[in-house]
Design a protein around this motif. Structure first.
Motif, PDB file in Angstrom:
ATOM      1  N   SER A 141      22.067  13.194 -10.042  1.00  0.00           N
ATOM      2  CA  SER A 141      20.900  12.543  -9.461  1.00  0.00           C
ATOM      3  C   SER A 141      21.244  11.094  -9.167  1.00  0.00           C
ATOM      4  O   SER A 141      22.182  10.535  -9.746  1.00  0.00           O
ATOM      5  CB  SER A 141      19.701  12.616 -10.415  1.00  0.00           C
ATOM      6  N   ILE A 142      20.484  10.487  -8.271  1.00  0.00           N
ATOM      7  CA  ILE A 142      20.708   9.084  -7.923  1.00  0.00           C
ATOM      8  C   ILE A 142      19.377   8.340  -7.855  1.00  0.00           C
ATOM      9  O   ILE A 142      18.315   8.946  -7.693  1.00  0.00           O
ATOM     10  CB  ILE A 142      21.456   8.915  -6.584  1.00  0.00           C
ATOM     11  N   VAL A 143      19.489   7.015  -7.967  1.00  0.00           N
ATOM     12  CA  VAL A 143      18.345   6.121  -7.787  1.00  0.00           C
ATOM     13  C   VAL A 143      18.671   5.210  -6.603  1.00  0.00           C
ATOM     14  O   VAL A 143      19.728   4.581  -6.569  1.00  0.00           O
ATOM     15  CB  VAL A 143      18.070   5.278  -9.043  1.00  0.00           C
ATOM     16  N   VAL A 144      17.766   5.163  -5.634  1.00  0.00           N
ATOM     17  CA  VAL A 144      17.952   4.390  -4.407  1.00  0.00           C
ATOM     18  C   VAL A 144      16.965   3.237  -4.393  1.00  0.00           C
ATOM     19  O   VAL A 144      15.753   3.446  -4.538  1.00  0.00           O
ATOM     20  CB  VAL A 144      17.725   5.265  -3.159  1.00  0.00           C
ATOM     21  N   GLY A 145      17.445   2.018  -4.215  1.00  0.00           N
ATOM     22  CA  GLY A 145      16.571   0.867  -4.090  1.00  0.00           C
ATOM     23  C   GLY A 145      16.108   0.696  -2.654  1.00  0.00           C
ATOM     24  O   GLY A 145      16.936   0.593  -1.747  1.00  0.00           O
ATOM     25  N   ILE A 146      14.790   0.692  -2.433  1.00  0.00           N
ATOM     26  CA  ILE A 146      14.247   0.524  -1.084  1.00  0.00           C
ATOM     27  C   ILE A 146      13.379  -0.727  -1.021  1.00  0.00           C
ATOM     28  O   ILE A 146      12.880  -1.206  -2.036  1.00  0.00           O
ATOM     29  CB  ILE A 146      13.445   1.761  -0.631  1.00  0.00           C
ATOM     30  N   GLU A 147      13.178  -1.245   0.191  1.00  0.00           N
ATOM     31  CA  GLU A 147      12.593  -2.571   0.345  1.00  0.00           C
ATOM     32  C   GLU A 147      11.077  -2.610   0.271  1.00  0.00           C
ATOM     33  O   GLU A 147      10.498  -3.695   0.152  1.00  0.00           O
ATOM     34  CB  GLU A 147      13.052  -3.196   1.664  1.00  0.00           C
ATOM     35  N   ALA A 148      10.408  -1.459   0.355  1.00  0.00           N
ATOM     36  CA  ALA A 148       8.946  -1.516   0.390  1.00  0.00           C
ATOM     37  C   ALA A 148       8.335  -0.173   0.048  1.00  0.00           C
ATOM     38  O   ALA A 148       8.970   0.877   0.193  1.00  0.00           O
ATOM     39  CB  ALA A 148       8.463  -1.948   1.773  1.00  0.00           C
ATOM     40  N   ASP A 149       7.096  -0.220  -0.405  1.00  0.00           N
ATOM     41  CA  ASP A 149       6.284   0.977  -0.550  1.00  0.00           C
ATOM     42  C   ASP A 149       5.648   1.270   0.807  1.00  0.00           C
ATOM     43  O   ASP A 149       5.843   0.531   1.782  1.00  0.00           O
ATOM     44  CB  ASP A 149       5.224   0.753  -1.629  1.00  0.00           C
ATOM     45  N   THR A 150       4.890   2.338   0.869  1.00  0.00           N
ATOM     46  CA  THR A 150       4.252   2.756   2.116  1.00  0.00           C
ATOM     47  C   THR A 150       2.739   2.772   1.940  1.00  0.00           C
ATOM     48  O   THR A 150       2.240   3.350   0.969  1.00  0.00           O
ATOM     49  CB  THR A 150       4.745   4.156   2.522  1.00  0.00           C
ATOM     50  N   ALA A 151       2.032   2.141   2.858  1.00  0.00           N
ATOM     51  CA  ALA A 151       0.574   2.208   2.817  1.00  0.00           C
ATOM     52  C   ALA A 151       0.122   3.594   3.278  1.00  0.00           C
ATOM     53  O   ALA A 151       0.772   4.225   4.111  1.00  0.00           O
ATOM     54  CB  ALA A 151      -0.032   1.135   3.720  1.00  0.00           C
ATOM     55  N   THR A 152      -0.952   4.066   2.726  1.00  0.00           N
ATOM     56  CA  THR A 152      -1.547   5.378   3.033  1.00  0.00           C
ATOM     57  C   THR A 152      -0.526   6.515   3.012  1.00  0.00           C
ATOM     58  O   THR A 152      -0.385   7.240   3.993  1.00  0.00           O
ATOM     59  CB  THR A 152      -2.279   5.357   4.402  1.00  0.00           C
ATOM     60  N   PRO A 153       0.205   6.692   1.917  1.00  0.00           N
ATOM     61  CA  PRO A 153       1.173   7.793   1.841  1.00  0.00           C
ATOM     62  C   PRO A 153       0.464   9.110   1.521  1.00  0.00           C
ATOM     63  O   PRO A 153      -0.627   9.091   0.944  1.00  0.00           O
ATOM     64  CB  PRO A 153       2.065   7.372   0.678  1.00  0.00           C
ATOM     65  N   TRP A 154       1.108  10.290   1.785  1.00  0.00           N
ATOM     66  CA  TRP A 154       2.357  10.578   2.449  1.00  0.00           C
ATOM     67  C   TRP A 154       2.133  11.604   3.550  1.00  0.00           C
ATOM     68  O   TRP A 154       3.012  12.403   3.853  1.00  0.00           O
ATOM     69  CB  TRP A 154       3.396  11.125   1.460  1.00  0.00           C
ATOM     70  N   THR A 155       0.931  11.664   4.122  1.00  0.00           N
ATOM     71  CA  THR A 155       0.721  12.553   5.256  1.00  0.00           C
ATOM     72  C   THR A 155       1.391  11.943   6.482  1.00  0.00           C
ATOM     73  O   THR A 155       1.132  10.788   6.821  1.00  0.00           O
ATOM     74  CB  THR A 155      -0.779  12.768   5.530  1.00  0.00           C
ATOM     75  N   PRO A 156       2.277  12.681   7.168  1.00  0.00           N
ATOM     76  CA  PRO A 156       3.092  12.068   8.223  1.00  0.00           C
ATOM     77  C   PRO A 156       2.302  11.374   9.319  1.00  0.00           C
ATOM     78  O   PRO A 156       2.711  10.306   9.796  1.00  0.00           O
ATOM     79  CB  PRO A 156       3.884  13.264   8.776  1.00  0.00           C
ATOM     80  N   ALA A 157       1.172  11.933   9.721  1.00  0.00           N
ATOM     81  CA  ALA A 157       0.429  11.355  10.838  1.00  0.00           C
ATOM     82  C   ALA A 157      -0.440  10.165  10.441  1.00  0.00           C
ATOM     83  O   ALA A 157      -0.967   9.470  11.310  1.00  0.00           O
ATOM     84  CB  ALA A 157      -0.449  12.424  11.490  1.00  0.00           C
ATOM     85  N   GLU A 158      -0.572   9.910   9.146  1.00  0.00           N
ATOM     86  CA  GLU A 158      -1.476   8.853   8.696  1.00  0.00           C
ATOM     87  C   GLU A 158      -0.777   7.716   7.967  1.00  0.00           C
ATOM     88  O   GLU A 158      -1.398   6.702   7.655  1.00  0.00           O
ATOM     89  CB  GLU A 158      -2.555   9.440   7.770  1.00  0.00           C
ATOM     90  N   SER A 159       0.506   7.855   7.670  1.00  0.00           N
ATOM     91  CA  SER A 159       1.215   6.830   6.919  1.00  0.00           C
ATOM     92  C   SER A 159       1.637   5.683   7.826  1.00  0.00           C
ATOM     93  O   SER A 159       2.195   5.914   8.900  1.00  0.00           O
ATOM     94  CB  SER A 159       2.462   7.416   6.245  1.00  0.00           C
ATOM     95  N   THR A 160       1.373   4.455   7.390  1.00  0.00           N
ATOM     96  CA  THR A 160       1.899   3.288   8.099  1.00  0.00           C
ATOM     97  C   THR A 160       3.358   3.150   7.681  1.00  0.00           C
ATOM     98  O   THR A 160       3.682   2.543   6.685  1.00  0.00           O
ATOM     99  CB  THR A 160       1.093   2.025   7.750  1.00  0.00           C
ATOM    100  N   CYS A 161       4.213   3.696   8.502  1.00  0.00           N
ATOM    101  CA  CYS A 161       5.556   4.090   8.062  1.00  0.00           C
ATOM    102  C   CYS A 161       6.643   3.160   8.591  1.00  0.00           C
ATOM    103  O   CYS A 161       6.966   3.176   9.774  1.00  0.00           O
ATOM    104  CB  CYS A 161       5.809   5.510   8.537  1.00  0.00           C
ATOM    105  N   ALA A 162       7.205   2.348   7.711  1.00  0.00           N
ATOM    106  CA  ALA A 162       8.343   1.501   8.050  1.00  0.00           C
ATOM    107  C   ALA A 162       9.629   2.192   7.600  1.00  0.00           C
ATOM    108  O   ALA A 162       9.639   3.384   7.271  1.00  0.00           O
ATOM    109  CB  ALA A 162       8.183   0.137   7.397  1.00  0.00           C
ATOM    110  N   VAL A 163      10.737   1.471   7.563  1.00  0.00           N
ATOM    111  CA  VAL A 163      12.034   2.064   7.258  1.00  0.00           C
ATOM    112  C   VAL A 163      12.033   2.769   5.905  1.00  0.00           C
ATOM    113  O   VAL A 163      12.503   3.899   5.782  1.00  0.00           O
ATOM    114  CB  VAL A 163      13.136   0.989   7.299  1.00  0.00           C
TER     115      VAL A 163
END
Length: 550
Positions: A58-80
């Protein structure tokens, strides 16, 4: 791993946000497509014994931000960071390959008729969602309709007239368009969720944070602002994948903190556009990493052109001419990057060596501001950036440069998920931003066309509220005309109009780096179902292809 130092279109700073909403996610940039020898820390060529992928770990990945309104694809304000997470639990219909074309994933094919007004999607058989729901044409239609109906993604699909399952085959979907759309397949890179789960979220919105897709990993746990965890999908439709047993995405907003977390062994890999970090990686040779530059995003200052004084082109261009981007690149960006003069990086359609964007000229900038102020009063600007220490330094540098020409600037910082929400509402004057990667300019239409420029307070994907007939006309050509020369001319016309009107203040073309532990493999070598290699995307990768050598 591939050598990304051959395509040196590197960003000079980390001014940041790529919005990749739903079907527009296919617009992400990626790495250089020229084959290169394997590399080790710092990108130096070396001889490496070929290793076979192995299961487990298993691995742990550091990412730069959380996601607003997760995780339905059509409703998430989705950055990188959202894209990175969603690739664990979801698959798209099509995926971008290294050849710059879209390739089959959940769709076996997507083909247009002769005039590009009807696209036929053939859905792959034998695939199940994590909850046991079968993938079929009806599931695809449900997802596409939700994208059409979404307040976020619907504006990107205004030219879709109808989506329906074929009367002849339950695994075939027919998309009828209002006019020719020659690159509609690029908009089929959005993620497909279980229709059973989507219906359940309608009744109980708390389920939205527990995504159900067809992807290589199954949701396990999510804590807002902290982490997202998923475990191996034992029934994944791609035999032998994924290699890992589990993956965790840990949310670490500050770039330098992510770097320290990898050095301390708290995480196994992370993504970054931080110039200081990338320069250290290149020079030290201590940490293996990959760089992604192809179809690069542009880092820039996004302007709300409806907000005085930014509704005046003379002020906008003066603000641009006052910024010494070369100085910022050296003093804050550690010399990493290539300065931008427009939204299209050097290997994108529409790139120009001279776009007409103003060069650094503080004296001319000061004169323009003085002339404006004589008629209209003082120029005061609000500048907002993310919660990142380096981005704050950049904002302060710009603040001083604008002060030198007589402009007062206030600075605020905002969490990245809320950053995007504020942009959608138009509640800003100047935002640090990162966007416009991808192989085709039609993918940028949703950000610039007047049809998506709604008044402040209404959700609009044309964040800057640009309404320009020259840009509209040429975006129509890019959508409808298959002739390469006509499309090239139209893209260049868009670039020149941005240069003349200074709708945005360009900074640099972005370079992403993904530093990782020695044992992490497969970041850049994900093979799509048809045997071609995927274009990983800016700051992203395909988690199904990651494996550990020990």
């Amino acid at each position: 791993m591939r050598d990304h130092r051959r395509g040196r279109h590197w960003a000079r700073r980390v001014v940041p946000v790529l919005l990749a909403l739903g079907l527009v996610a296919a617009a992400c940039g990626g790495d250089d497509d020229d084959a290169a020898p394997p590399t080790t820390a710092g990108g130096e060529e070396t001889t490496v014994t070929e290793l076979e992928p192995r299961q487990g770990g298993s691995i742990v990945v550091g990412i730069e931000a959380d996601t607003a309104t997760p995780w339905t694809p059509a409703e998430s304000t989705c950055a990188v960071s959202c894209t990175v997470v969603m690739r664990a639990v979801y698959d798209p219909l099509l995926a971008l390959g290294e050849d710059g074309k879209m390739h089959p994933m959940l769709a076996e094919s997507a083909t247009p008729n002769d005039d590009f007004t009807v696209w036929t999607i053939t859905v792959r058989e034998g695939v199940q969602f994590h909850d046991g729901t079968p993938l079929d044409g009806a599931a695809v239609v449900e997802n596409l309709q939700r994208y059409r109906n979404s307040f976020l993604t619907g504006k990107g699909l205004l030219d879709v007239q109808d989506v329906a399952v074929s009367s002849d085959d339950p695994m075939t979907v027919v998309v009828t368009l209002k006019r020719p759309w020659v690159t509609f397949d690029y908009y089929l890179g959005g993620y497909v969720a279980s229709p059973t789960w989507l219906a359940a979220t309608d009744a109980d919105p708390t389920l939205e944070t527990k995504p159900v897709g067809t992807g290589p990993f199954v949701y396990e746990d999510y804590r807002v602002g902290q982490y997202f965890r998923a475990t191996r999908n034992p029934g994944y439709w791609r035999e032998g994948l994924p290699y890992l047993d589990a993956i965790e995405y840990r949310i670490i907003p500050d770039a330098l903190t992510r770097a320290r977390a990898l050095a301390g062994g708290d995480i196994d890999m992370f993504h970054t556009t931080n110039g200081e970090t990338i320069a250290d990686l290149r020079e030290s040779g201590d940490t293996p990493f990959v760089e992604q530059t192809r179809y690069a995003e542009t880092s820039y200052l996004l302007l709300n052109v409806t907000q005085p004084p930014l509704d005046d082109a003379s002020v906008r261009c003066a603000l641009g001419a006052a910024i010494d981007n070369a100085s910022i690149r050296e003093s804050i960006g550690a010399g990493v990057g290539e300065l931008a003069n427009g939204p299209f990086s050097p290997d994108q359609l529409g790139y120009l060596e001279d776009s007409g964007y103003p060069a650094f000229d503080p004296e001319a900038a000061r004169a323009a501001i003085e002339a404006y102020e004589a008629a209209n009063g003082p120029v005061v600007v609000d500048y907002t950036t993310t919660n990142d220490a380096t981005n704050l330094l950049i904002a302060q540098a710009v603040q001083q440069m604008w002060a030198d020409i007589g402009v007062d600037t206030t600075i605020a910082q905002l969490e990245q998920g809320q950053f995007i929400v504020a942009a959608l509402n138009g509640n800003f004057q100047v935002f640090s931003w990162r966007s416009h990667g991808g192989p085709d300019p039609d993918q940028q239409r949703v950000w610039w066309n007047s049809e998506t420029a709604l008044p402040v307070g209404q959700l609009a994907l044309n964040f800057g509220r640009i309404t320009d007939p020259v840009i509209d006309e040429n975006l129509d050509i890019l959508r409808e005309d298959p002739d390469p020369e006509a499309r090239q001319a139209a893209a260049e016309a868009v670039n020149r109009q941005f240069g003349e009107q200074c709708y945005d203040l360009w900074g640099s073309w972005t370079v992403w780096a993904i530093p990782h532990g020695e044992q992490v493999q497969g970041i850049e070598t994900y093979e799509l179902p048809d045997g071609s290699l995927a274009q990983p995307g800016s700051g992203s990768f395909w988690p199904a292809g990651i494996w550990l050598s020990s």
